[in-house]
Enzyme design. Structure first.
Site, PDB file in Angstrom:
ATOM      1  N   THR A  87       0.906  -0.827   0.314  1.00  0.00           N
ATOM      2  CA  THR A  87       0.054  -0.180  -0.187  1.00  0.00           C
ATOM      3  C   THR A  87       0.538   1.098  -0.125  1.00  0.00           C
ATOM      4  OG1 THR A  87      -1.953  -1.742   1.143  1.00  0.00           O
ATOM      5  CG2 THR A  87      -1.996   0.767   1.114  1.00  0.00           C
ATOM      6  N   LYS A 162      -7.877   1.059  -3.201  1.00  0.00           N
ATOM      7  CA  LYS A 162      -8.030   0.237  -1.702  1.00  0.00           C
ATOM      8  C   LYS A 162      -7.597   1.912  -0.167  1.00  0.00           C
ATOM      9  CE  LYS A 162      -4.783  -0.959   1.054  1.00  0.00           C
ATOM     10  NZ  LYS A 162      -5.208  -2.678   2.292  1.00  0.00           N
TER      11      LYS A 162
HETATM   12  P1  NAD Z   1       6.206  -6.122   7.275  1.00  0.00           P
HETATM   13  O1  NAD Z   1       6.845  -4.840   7.480  1.00  0.00           O
HETATM   14  O2  NAD Z   1       5.421  -6.603   8.874  1.00  0.00           O
HETATM   15  O3  NAD Z   1       6.762  -6.213   6.200  1.00  0.00           O
HETATM   16  C1  NAD Z   1       7.659  -5.666   5.055  1.00  0.00           C
HETATM   17  C2  NAD Z   1       8.868  -5.769   4.982  1.00  0.00           C
HETATM   18  O4  NAD Z   1       9.549  -5.659   3.776  1.00  0.00           O
HETATM   19  C3  NAD Z   1       9.929  -6.635   6.055  1.00  0.00           C
HETATM   20  O5  NAD Z   1       9.706  -8.190   6.147  1.00  0.00           O
HETATM   21  C4  NAD Z   1      10.988  -5.584   5.586  1.00  0.00           C
HETATM   22  O6  NAD Z   1      12.131  -6.015   6.282  1.00  0.00           O
HETATM   23  C5  NAD Z   1      10.929  -5.647   4.196  1.00  0.00           C
HETATM   24  N1  NAD Z   1      11.602  -4.666   3.528  1.00  0.00           N
HETATM   25  C6  NAD Z   1      12.178  -2.960   3.712  1.00  0.00           C
HETATM   26  N2  NAD Z   1      13.236  -2.991   3.136  1.00  0.00           N
HETATM   27  C7  NAD Z   1      12.954  -3.678   1.902  1.00  0.00           C
HETATM   28  C8  NAD Z   1      14.273  -3.036   1.235  1.00  0.00           C
HETATM   29  N3  NAD Z   1      14.976  -2.228   0.294  1.00  0.00           N
HETATM   30  N4  NAD Z   1      14.281  -4.921   0.277  1.00  0.00           N
HETATM   31  C9  NAD Z   1      13.740  -6.076   0.699  1.00  0.00           C
HETATM   32  N5  NAD Z   1      13.006  -5.836   1.639  1.00  0.00           N
HETATM   33  C10 NAD Z   1      12.377  -4.261   2.376  1.00  0.00           C
HETATM   34  O7  NAD Z   1       4.880  -5.353   6.904  1.00  0.00           O
HETATM   35  P2  NAD Z   1       3.510  -6.015   6.101  1.00  0.00           P
HETATM   36  O8  NAD Z   1       2.003  -6.142   7.113  1.00  0.00           O
HETATM   37  O9  NAD Z   1       3.712  -7.094   6.108  1.00  0.00           O
HETATM   38  O10 NAD Z   1       2.932  -4.720   5.259  1.00  0.00           O
HETATM   39  C11 NAD Z   1       3.754  -4.795   3.996  1.00  0.00           C
HETATM   40  C12 NAD Z   1       2.390  -4.035   2.736  1.00  0.00           C
HETATM   41  O11 NAD Z   1       1.354  -4.453   3.295  1.00  0.00           O
HETATM   42  C13 NAD Z   1       2.747  -2.698   3.688  1.00  0.00           C
HETATM   43  O12 NAD Z   1       2.173  -1.221   2.472  1.00  0.00           O
HETATM   44  C14 NAD Z   1       1.132  -2.731   4.386  1.00  0.00           C
HETATM   45  O13 NAD Z   1       0.298  -1.322   4.402  1.00  0.00           O
HETATM   46  C15 NAD Z   1       0.562  -3.534   3.353  1.00  0.00           C
HETATM   47  N6  NAD Z   1      -0.496  -3.600   3.753  1.00  0.00           N
HETATM   48  C16 NAD Z   1      -0.902  -4.515   5.130  1.00  0.00           C
HETATM   49  C17 NAD Z   1      -1.873  -5.365   5.810  1.00  0.00           C
HETATM   50  C18 NAD Z   1      -1.377  -5.728   6.832  1.00  0.00           C
HETATM   51  O14 NAD Z   1      -2.774  -6.360   7.856  1.00  0.00           O
HETATM   52  N7  NAD Z   1      -0.306  -6.046   7.948  1.00  0.00           N
HETATM   53  C19 NAD Z   1      -3.382  -4.954   5.331  1.00  0.00           C
HETATM   54  C20 NAD Z   1      -2.960  -4.838   3.794  1.00  0.00           C
HETATM   55  C21 NAD Z   1      -1.919  -4.739   3.763  1.00  0.00           C
END
Ligand code: NAD
Length: 291
Positions: A87, A162
């Protein structure tokens, strides 16, 4: 299909695992040391992207997406698809898609709804923006990771859908919580309040499917001490994205603005950080008009 998957956190990890379970060859990369069942880890994002037919990204925000895109787009084969499921702001989504298309790639912005349980269960909803060819390439993967994919329009349309959806969600949750807290003060039993509203014109997903009152309606984070679920800080992230988009488009969004202010206050000054976004109800319960 050979798939690169970058960003294997709470959402990306189980999504990548589901692709591997369905028989695809998945090469993953994350900044943090992670292990995902069935996924072979690469040493860099570029290495994960090399030779892949589709590269999926699931990253925290637009700045990180832009940095990762700069690294992986030159490494990708012509004709491959860049599918971003994070997102992010509409502008970052469009910039990255243009960059990909200009180097001969297909590009889709495809943020999701359904949270961590949807990612684990393969029941996410994808809202996608990009060309017909790009959507067609990504669609079989959406089928594995989710239960529904809507092609919303050109690049950025997925992110637009979204943040508009989540702006409604944030506003509706605040409205549902303040109404339940008012009903409490008027001496109304919560179960009776639920029985009436959930079958009357005040019904909504927040009341009917995700009731913020413990012990009322279907099981929800309220029944688990408001552990997320969907964390208040993620709701705040999406509300802020909606207001950024509204400013750029000169759209009047007073309710979205107020919901953003309330979640900012809740997360930054009222112990809302780490709580489910429905914990707005105990917040309202404690307050009077002058607080
Ligand atoms: P998260 O923080 O658990 O996962 C993000 C991952 O990206 C982490 O493991 C981090 O180490 C990795 N990362 C960061 N920078 C990086 C880079 N330069 N190269 C490689 N990896 C890198 O977050 P999440 O909850 O998995 O959310 C991910 C996305 O999904 C976000 O944009 C969030 O808004 C969206 N989202 C989350 C949810 C939810 O309920 N968690 C629901 C819908 C959408």
């Amino acid at each position: 299909m050979k798939i690169g998957f970058i960003g294997l956190g709470n959402m990306g990890g189980p999504m990548a695992a589901n692709l591997a379970k369905a028989g695809h060859e998945v090469i993953g990369f994350d900044m943090a040391p992670v292990e995902i069942e069935g996924v072979t880890m690469a040493a860099s994002g570029a290495e994960a992207a090399q030779g892949a037919e589709v590269v999926v990204t699931m990253l925290p925000n637009g700045a990180i997406l832009r940095a990762v895109a700069n690294e992986i787009i030159p490494a990708m084969d012509k004709g491959a698809a860049f599918v971003d499921c994070s997102t992010v702001d509409v502008e970052s989504a469009r910039t990255v898609a243009d960059q990909a298309v200009n180097t001969g790639l297909l590009a889709v912005d495809a943020p999701v709804s359904g949270g961590i349980s949807g990612a684990a269960g393969g029941t996410l909803t994808f809202m996608a923006g990009g060309s017909d060819a790009a959507f067609a390439k990504a669609d079989p993967l959406f089928d594995i990771m989710g239960q529904k994919a809507v092609h919303c329009g050109e690049s950025g349309a997925g992110q637009a859908a979204k943040i508009c959806n989540n702006m409604i969600l944030g506003i509706t949750m605040v409205g549902t919580c303040e109404a339940i807290a008012l009903a409490d003060k008027l001496g109304l039993d919560r179960q009776k309040m639920f029985d009436v509203v959930s079958t009357s014109s005040g019904y909504s997903w927040t009341m009917n499917a995700y009731c913020p009152a413990p012990g009322v309606g279907p099981q929800s984070p309220a029944d688990n001490d408001y552990k997320p679920g969907f964390a208040a800080e993620l709701m705040l992230k999406d509300l802020r994205l909606s207001q950024k988009a509204a400013e750029a488009a000169d759209a009047d969004t007073p309710m979205g603005q107020r919901a953003t202010e309330l979640y900012t206050q809740f997360v930054e000054n009222e112990d809302g950080l780490g709580m489910d976004f429905s914990a707005m109800l105990p917040r309202f319960e404690k307050r009077g008009r002058e607080d």
